[in-house]
Design an enzyme around this catalytic site. Structure first.
Site, mmCIF file in Angstrom:
data_model
loop_
_atom_site.group_PDB
_atom_site.id
_atom_site.type_symbol
_atom_site.label_atom_id
_atom_site.label_comp_id
_atom_site.label_asym_id
_atom_site.label_seq_id
_atom_site.Cartn_x
_atom_site.Cartn_y
_atom_site.Cartn_z
ATOM 1 N N ARG A 45 0.822 -1.218 0.000
ATOM 2 C CA ARG A 45 0.000 0.000 0.000
ATOM 3 C C ARG A 45 0.855 1.267 0.000
ATOM 4 O O ARG A 45 0.426 2.297 -0.518
ATOM 5 C CB ARG A 45 -0.926 0.005 1.224
ATOM 6 C CG ARG A 45 -2.108 -0.941 1.070
ATOM 7 C CD ARG A 45 -2.965 -0.944 2.313
ATOM 8 N NE ARG A 45 -4.250 -1.583 2.055
ATOM 9 C CZ ARG A 45 -5.205 -1.728 2.971
ATOM 10 N NH1 ARG A 45 -5.009 -1.293 4.208
ATOM 11 N NH2 ARG A 45 -6.350 -2.309 2.664
ATOM 12 N N LYS A 59 -16.659 -16.461 6.554
ATOM 13 C CA LYS A 59 -18.024 -16.105 6.957
ATOM 14 C C LYS A 59 -18.950 -15.871 5.774
ATOM 15 O O LYS A 59 -18.760 -14.941 4.997
ATOM 16 C CB LYS A 59 -17.991 -14.842 7.810
ATOM 17 C CG LYS A 59 -17.364 -15.076 9.163
ATOM 18 C CD LYS A 59 -17.683 -13.917 10.093
ATOM 19 C CE LYS A 59 -16.840 -13.983 11.344
ATOM 20 N NZ LYS A 59 -16.149 -12.747 11.635
ATOM 21 N N GLY A 78 -7.841 -8.367 1.125
ATOM 22 C CA GLY A 78 -6.539 -8.552 1.744
ATOM 23 C C GLY A 78 -6.042 -9.988 1.737
ATOM 24 O O GLY A 78 -4.879 -10.239 1.449
ATOM 25 N N GLY A 109 -12.605 -4.610 2.045
ATOM 26 C CA GLY A 109 -14.007 -4.236 2.225
ATOM 27 C C GLY A 109 -14.468 -3.245 1.175
ATOM 28 O O GLY A 109 -15.589 -3.330 0.666
HETATM 29 C C1 3PG Z 1 -8.472 -1.965 5.516
HETATM 30 O O1 3PG Z 1 -7.327 -2.304 5.795
HETATM 31 O O2 3PG Z 1 -9.376 -2.779 5.273
HETATM 32 C C2 3PG Z 1 -8.753 -0.509 5.391
HETATM 33 O O3 3PG Z 1 -7.631 0.230 5.710
HETATM 34 C C3 3PG Z 1 -9.935 -0.111 6.243
HETATM 35 O O4 3PG Z 1 -9.661 -0.351 7.587
HETATM 36 P P1 3PG Z 1 -10.879 -0.538 8.597
HETATM 37 O O5 3PG Z 1 -11.525 -1.842 8.201
HETATM 38 O O6 3PG Z 1 -10.254 -0.568 9.963
HETATM 39 O O7 3PG Z 1 -11.803 0.621 8.405
#
Ligand code: 3PG
Ligand code: MG
Length: 373
Positions: free
Chosen positions: A41, A178, A330, A353
């Site tokens: 990133r 999940k 991720g 997400g």
């Molecule tokens: C992530 O790593 O998924 C993003 O940086 C968002 O982080 P968060 O889920 O803590 O909002």
């Protein structure tokens, strides 16, 4: 989707530019101090920083790191990230963790005003957090000229393009533990893709809905009806064999017991933790003929070498295929790294997400903010 670009900011020579990045990166302890263990990133933001500097701008970056819940927590300080960044580029300032202030996650306007105060322009290059209506994402575009960073724009184009005009057959692979987390996106994908392959722990809710026995494997009984609807489309493909461990046998770090192979049904006292070799072959066959593949979520507990074969085979099949391969999330991004095939993917999203929400809803709060909506 039309988003304002850096060019739309006009002449930024001598201007102070605030860049929201997603440097929420993994840290590990080495010789008693925290260091960045995966800088994907961070490296992704360098082209933007170089471009802004070449245009004569003074660049300040800001990010969140972890979830410190609105107060300073030493282990979530951006210091290790700052140090790492300093080795990759000179002259970029990195502000302390935005989530040390409660105003960030509360989308508090006053916090956003204060954050934006000393800057002339704002760039959002934080795709991975643009599904969060947080102050650093939402407020600056209401105050100063704002633009989408090149990665954010490219991520949005790639992911939305996938749903509007994919090269067919379009195959989606959904995995992870999940089923509840992935149900929304799976519903969308079943309507857009030609085949949706389901693996990982979520697959056993599908097995149960099909009337198979699943032993002690993960299941979400509250989603059996939803899953049955997905199966009824005829476009969902689930594994037909698995690797399983006796219930309670350690895995995912520690544990030495060899997994057992089951086809069709899983007996009581066993928990399925990876797809089996027959499924890997079937999935590989589907992937070989695909025009486009979207992959989100692993097939098993791939951090554990005993339970990595299924995820590795999918990664390898994707690497060998001529399909346009898009990896989001991720875990899948980590898997293609771990198996050494990251460079053979067409596109790896930096957002987990966020990529799922963009695919599911076609838009994100952070994108609406940039469009001034
Ligand atoms: C992530 O790593 O998924 C993003 O940086 C968002 O982080 P968060 O889920 O803590 O909002
Ligand atoms: Mg997350």
């Amino acid at each position: 989707m039309r988003l304002p670009s850096i060019d739309d900011l006009g002449d930024i020579s001598g201007k102070r530019v605030l860049v929201r990045v997603d440097f929420n990166v993994p840290l590990v302890e080495r010789d008693g101090r925290l260091v960045v263990s995966d800088d994907f990133r961070i490296r992704s933001a360098l082209p933007l920083f170089h471009d802004l500097q070449a245009r004569g701008a003074e660049v300040t970056a800001c990010t969140h790191l972890g979830r410190p819940l609105g107060e300073p927590v030493a282990k979530y300080s951006v210091e290790p990230v700052r140090e790492h960044l300093g080795n990759l580029i000179e002259g970029v300032t990195l502000l302390e963790n935005l989530r040390f202030s409660p105003g960030e996650e509360d989308n508090d306007r006053a916090f956003g005003v204060e954050l934006t105060d000393s800057y002339d322009c704002y760039v959002n290059e934080a795709f991975g957090v643009s599904h969060r209506a947080h102050a650093s994402i939402m407020v600056p575009p209401t105050l100063i000229p704002s633009a989408a960073g090149p990665n954010l724009a490219h991520e949005v184009e790639t992911l939305t393009g996938l749903l509007t005009n994919p090269r067919r057959p379009f195959v989606a692979i959904v995995g992870g533990a999940k089923v509840a987390d992935k149900l929304g996106i799976t519903k969308v994908l079943v309507n857009k893709a030609d085949t949706v392959i389901v693996g990982g722990g979520m697959a056993f809710t599908f097995w149960k809905a099909m009337g198979l026995t699943i032993g002690d494997s993960l299941v979400d009984d509250s989603r059996l009806n939803d899953v049955a609807e997905l199966l009824a489309t005829g476009r969902v493909c689930v594994p037909n064999d698995v690797w399983a461990l006796p219930t309670g046998s350690p895995f995912g770090g520690g544990g030495t017991e060899s997994p057992t192979h089951f086809v069709g049904d899983i007996p009581d006292g066993y928990m399925a933790l990876d797809i089996g070799p027959e499924s890997a072959t079937t999935f590989g066959e589907i992937l070989r003929n695909a025009g486009t593949v979207l992959w989100n979520g692993p097939m098993g507990v791939f951090e554990d070498p005993r339970l990595a074969a299924g995820t590795r085979s999918v990664a390898q099949a994707l690497a060998n295929s001529t399909a346009i391969s898009v990896v989001g999330g991720g875990d899948s991004a980590a898997a293609v790294e771990q198996f050494g095939v990251a460079s053979q993917m067409s596109f790896i999203s930096t957002g987990g997400g966020a990529s799922l929400e963009l695919l599911e809803f076609g838009d994100l709060p952070g994108l609406r903010a940039l469009r001034g909506e």
